[in-house]
Design a protein around this motif. Structure first.
Motif, short mmCIF file in Angstrom:
data_model
loop_
_atom_site.label_atom_id
_atom_site.label_comp_id
_atom_site.label_asym_id
_atom_site.label_seq_id
_atom_site.Cartn_x
_atom_site.Cartn_y
_atom_site.Cartn_z
N VAL A 67 0.86 -1.19 0.00
CA VAL A 67 0.00 0.00 0.00
C VAL A 67 0.89 1.24 0.00
O VAL A 67 1.91 1.29 0.69
CB VAL A 67 -0.93 -0.01 1.22
N THR A 68 0.51 2.23 -0.78
CA THR A 68 1.33 3.43 -0.96
C THR A 68 0.48 4.69 -0.80
O THR A 68 -0.74 4.65 -1.01
CB THR A 68 1.98 3.44 -2.35
N PRO A 69 1.10 5.82 -0.46
CA PRO A 69 0.35 7.09 -0.36
C PRO A 69 0.13 7.70 -1.75
O PRO A 69 0.70 8.73 -2.11
CB PRO A 69 1.24 7.96 0.53
N GLY A 70 -0.71 7.03 -2.54
CA GLY A 70 -0.96 7.42 -3.92
C GLY A 70 -0.29 6.44 -4.86
O GLY A 70 0.60 5.67 -4.49
N THR A 71 -0.71 6.46 -6.14
CA THR A 71 -0.16 5.54 -7.12
C THR A 71 1.24 5.93 -7.56
O THR A 71 2.08 5.06 -7.83
CB THR A 71 -1.10 5.47 -8.34
N SER A 72 1.53 7.22 -7.63
CA SER A 72 2.86 7.66 -8.06
C SER A 72 3.97 7.09 -7.19
O SER A 72 5.01 6.65 -7.72
CB SER A 72 2.92 9.19 -8.11
N PRO A 73 3.85 7.07 -5.86
CA PRO A 73 4.89 6.42 -5.07
C PRO A 73 5.07 4.94 -5.40
O PRO A 73 6.17 4.40 -5.28
CB PRO A 73 4.41 6.62 -3.62
N VAL B 104 11.06 -4.35 -2.29
CA VAL B 104 10.12 -3.22 -2.33
C VAL B 104 9.67 -2.84 -0.93
O VAL B 104 9.52 -1.65 -0.61
CB VAL B 104 8.91 -3.56 -3.24
N ASN B 105 9.48 -3.82 -0.06
CA ASN B 105 9.10 -3.51 1.31
C ASN B 105 10.20 -2.70 2.00
O ASN B 105 9.91 -1.74 2.73
CB ASN B 105 8.81 -4.79 2.08
N ARG B 106 11.47 -3.06 1.78
CA ARG B 106 12.57 -2.29 2.37
C ARG B 106 12.58 -0.87 1.85
O ARG B 106 12.80 0.09 2.60
CB ARG B 106 13.91 -2.97 2.08
N LEU B 107 12.36 -0.71 0.56
CA LEU B 107 12.30 0.64 -0.02
C LEU B 107 11.16 1.44 0.60
O LEU B 107 11.32 2.61 0.97
CB LEU B 107 12.11 0.56 -1.54
N ALA B 108 9.99 0.80 0.73
CA ALA B 108 8.83 1.49 1.32
C ALA B 108 9.11 1.90 2.76
O ALA B 108 8.74 3.01 3.19
CB ALA B 108 7.60 0.59 1.25
N GLN B 109 9.76 1.04 3.51
CA GLN B 109 10.08 1.36 4.91
C GLN B 109 10.94 2.62 5.01
O GLN B 109 10.76 3.45 5.91
CB GLN B 109 10.83 0.18 5.55
N ASN B 110 11.87 2.76 4.09
CA ASN B 110 12.81 3.87 4.14
C ASN B 110 12.30 5.14 3.49
O ASN B 110 12.58 6.25 3.97
CB ASN B 110 14.13 3.46 3.47
N VAL B 111 11.56 4.99 2.40
CA VAL B 111 11.18 6.16 1.59
C VAL B 111 9.79 6.67 1.92
O VAL B 111 9.54 7.88 1.94
CB VAL B 111 11.28 5.83 0.09
N LEU B 112 8.85 5.77 2.17
CA LEU B 112 7.45 6.16 2.34
C LEU B 112 6.98 6.09 3.79
O LEU B 112 6.02 6.77 4.15
CB LEU B 112 6.55 5.26 1.49
N ILE B 113 7.58 5.27 4.61
CA ILE B 113 7.14 4.95 5.97
C ILE B 113 5.83 4.19 5.91
O ILE B 113 5.77 3.01 6.19
CB ILE B 113 7.03 6.20 6.87
N CYS B 114 4.72 4.87 5.54
CA CYS B 114 3.45 4.17 5.36
C CYS B 114 2.43 5.15 4.82
O CYS B 114 2.60 6.37 4.89
CB CYS B 114 2.95 3.57 6.68
N ALA B 115 1.35 4.62 4.29
CA ALA B 115 0.19 5.43 3.93
C ALA B 115 -0.58 5.77 5.21
O ALA B 115 -0.49 5.05 6.21
CB ALA B 115 -0.71 4.68 2.96
N PRO B 116 -1.35 6.87 5.21
CA PRO B 116 -2.08 7.26 6.42
C PRO B 116 -2.99 6.14 6.92
O PRO B 116 -3.73 5.53 6.14
CB PRO B 116 -2.89 8.47 5.96
N ASN B 117 -2.95 5.90 8.21
CA ASN B 117 -3.66 4.81 8.84
C ASN B 117 -5.17 4.86 8.56
O ASN B 117 -5.76 3.92 8.04
CB ASN B 117 -3.37 4.85 10.35
#
Length: 380
Positions: free
Chosen positions: A90-96, A249-262
């Motif tokens: 899950v991402t904060p928008g499709t672009s991420p 991809v999960n490692r990248l998300a952890q570092n770059v995105l943190i998470c989408a809003p709960n």
């Protein structure tokens, strides 16, 4: 000093036009893909309930399990495709999601092949990953449909990915299953990975939609809630990741995105549970607007050459009008109608304008009247 990577990123012209249009009074906005519908009531209620329940903390980077399961269920229900929820990020928008795909796939000098016309931001995502862009021209007379043979001729030893979009921005073209399957084969033969943007799925009018996951698991699939659920500002999307890339991809998300809003993730579950008849009504409304605008373009003496099958855009060749497409867009803006110059979408679209019909029919009719009056003054 600004990095070369940042310097190579081009402006998003649709947003430049929007900024200029907002400086004027009484402009009809046909330049941006911003749905004028509201999200389903249940989505809003769920978000409010989630906020009140205190769901404002971090989630796992790949998203809440309930949402990832709901996304997997969506693919089973819609396409008959089984997706392991562990492959959903899950991402904060499709672009991420596209950023994650490019970061996971592309090393310096790797090639990404995409269509021309294409969504304006695609080449910039490739450049930010230090990749090289190769394009395959599309033709309006063929409905802007990709030719499998042209892609086969374009790929080479450095090709790392095929970046595809259906339903497509800016053309509204929808790839049929045979074409999508053929492009999957081209990618496999080249040792490349399809990256397919399906964010306009659910908004097709004259064609059957196919997800690339019907033909392969070795693909990144981008989708989200902005378009069919009118949740642009909620910033919620997802990427289906090939099995071999899940942990990276999960490692990248952890570092770059943190998470989408709960709390927005909770709203996403509610959106995916929305009854199908609501989307039927949305599609019917967009179809009416499309037909209204297609008829108007033909009345202006512009040979559209095709009928958009999905999304909410059409691409019109304005090379017979005075000046280039940038000049025509400026003329339209002076007349109170904002549209996007096609140069935003690639060399093959340089003589085109993109019209968005993601606004109400009354506004579209007003825009048509204004352009009618304008073209009468330039001898059309």
């Amino acid at each position: 000093m600004v990095s070369q990577r940042a310097a190579d990123v081009t402006p998003f012209m649709a947003m430049d036009v929007l900024e200029r249009a907002n400086e004027r009074d009484d402009v009809i906005h046909l330049e941006v893909g911003e749905p004028d519908f509201s999200p389903p009531d249940r989505v809003i209620e769920t978000a409010v309930d989630s906020l009140r329940a205190g769901h404002t903390n971090y989630t796992a980077a790949r998203g809440k399990p309930a949402l990832r399961r709901a996304i997997a269920t969506y693919y089973d229900r819609t396409y008959g495709v089984a997706v392991d929820p562990n492959r959903v990020v899950v991402t904060p928008g499709t672009s991420p999601g596209l950023f994650l795909a490019m970061a996971a796939l592309v090393d310096s000098g790797d090639e990404v092949v995409l269509t021309d016309p294409h969504y304006a931001c695609y080449p910039n995502f490739v450049r930010v990953a230090d990749g090289e862009v190769t394009t395959v021209p599309l033709d309006a007379s063929e409905g802007f449909q990709p030719r499998v043979d042209d892609f086969a001729a374009a790929v080479g030893p450095d090709t790392r990915a095929l970046l595809l979009n259906s339903p497509a921005n800016p053309t509204g073209a929808v790839m049929d299953g045979e074409t999508l399957s053929g492009l999957v084969d081209v990618a496999a033969d080249a040792g490349a990975t399809p990256v397919v943007d399906e964010v306009y799925h659910g908004l097709s009018y004259d064609a059957t939609e196919h997800t690339v996951l019907e033909y392969t698991d070795d693909a990144f699939v981008l989708d989200g809630f902005s378009k069919r659920f009118a949740m642009t500002g909620w910033r919620l999307g997802w990427v289906i990741v090939p099995p071999d890339y899940v942990e990276a991809v999960n490692r990248l998300a952890q570092n770059v995105l943190i998470c989408a809003p709960n709390f927005v993730q909770d709203a996403g579950v509610a959106a995916l549970e929305t009854p199908a008849d609501r989307l039927d009504e949305v599609r019917a409304t967009y179809r009416e607007r499309r037909d209204l605008l297609v008829d108007a373009v033909e009345d202006w003496g512009i040979d559209l050459g095709y009928t958009p099958q999905g999304a909410y855009y059409l691409l019109a060749d304005v090379s017979d009008l005075p000046g280039d497409a940038l000049d025509v867009a400026d003329l339209f803006l002076e007349a109170g109608v904002a549209v996007t110059p096609g140069v935003d979408f690639g060399d093959e679209a340089a003589e085109y304008l993109r019209f968005s019909y993601a606004t109400d029919a009354d506004a579209i009719e007003t825009a048509i009247d204004r352009i009618d009056d304008l073209l009468a003054t330039v001898g059309r």
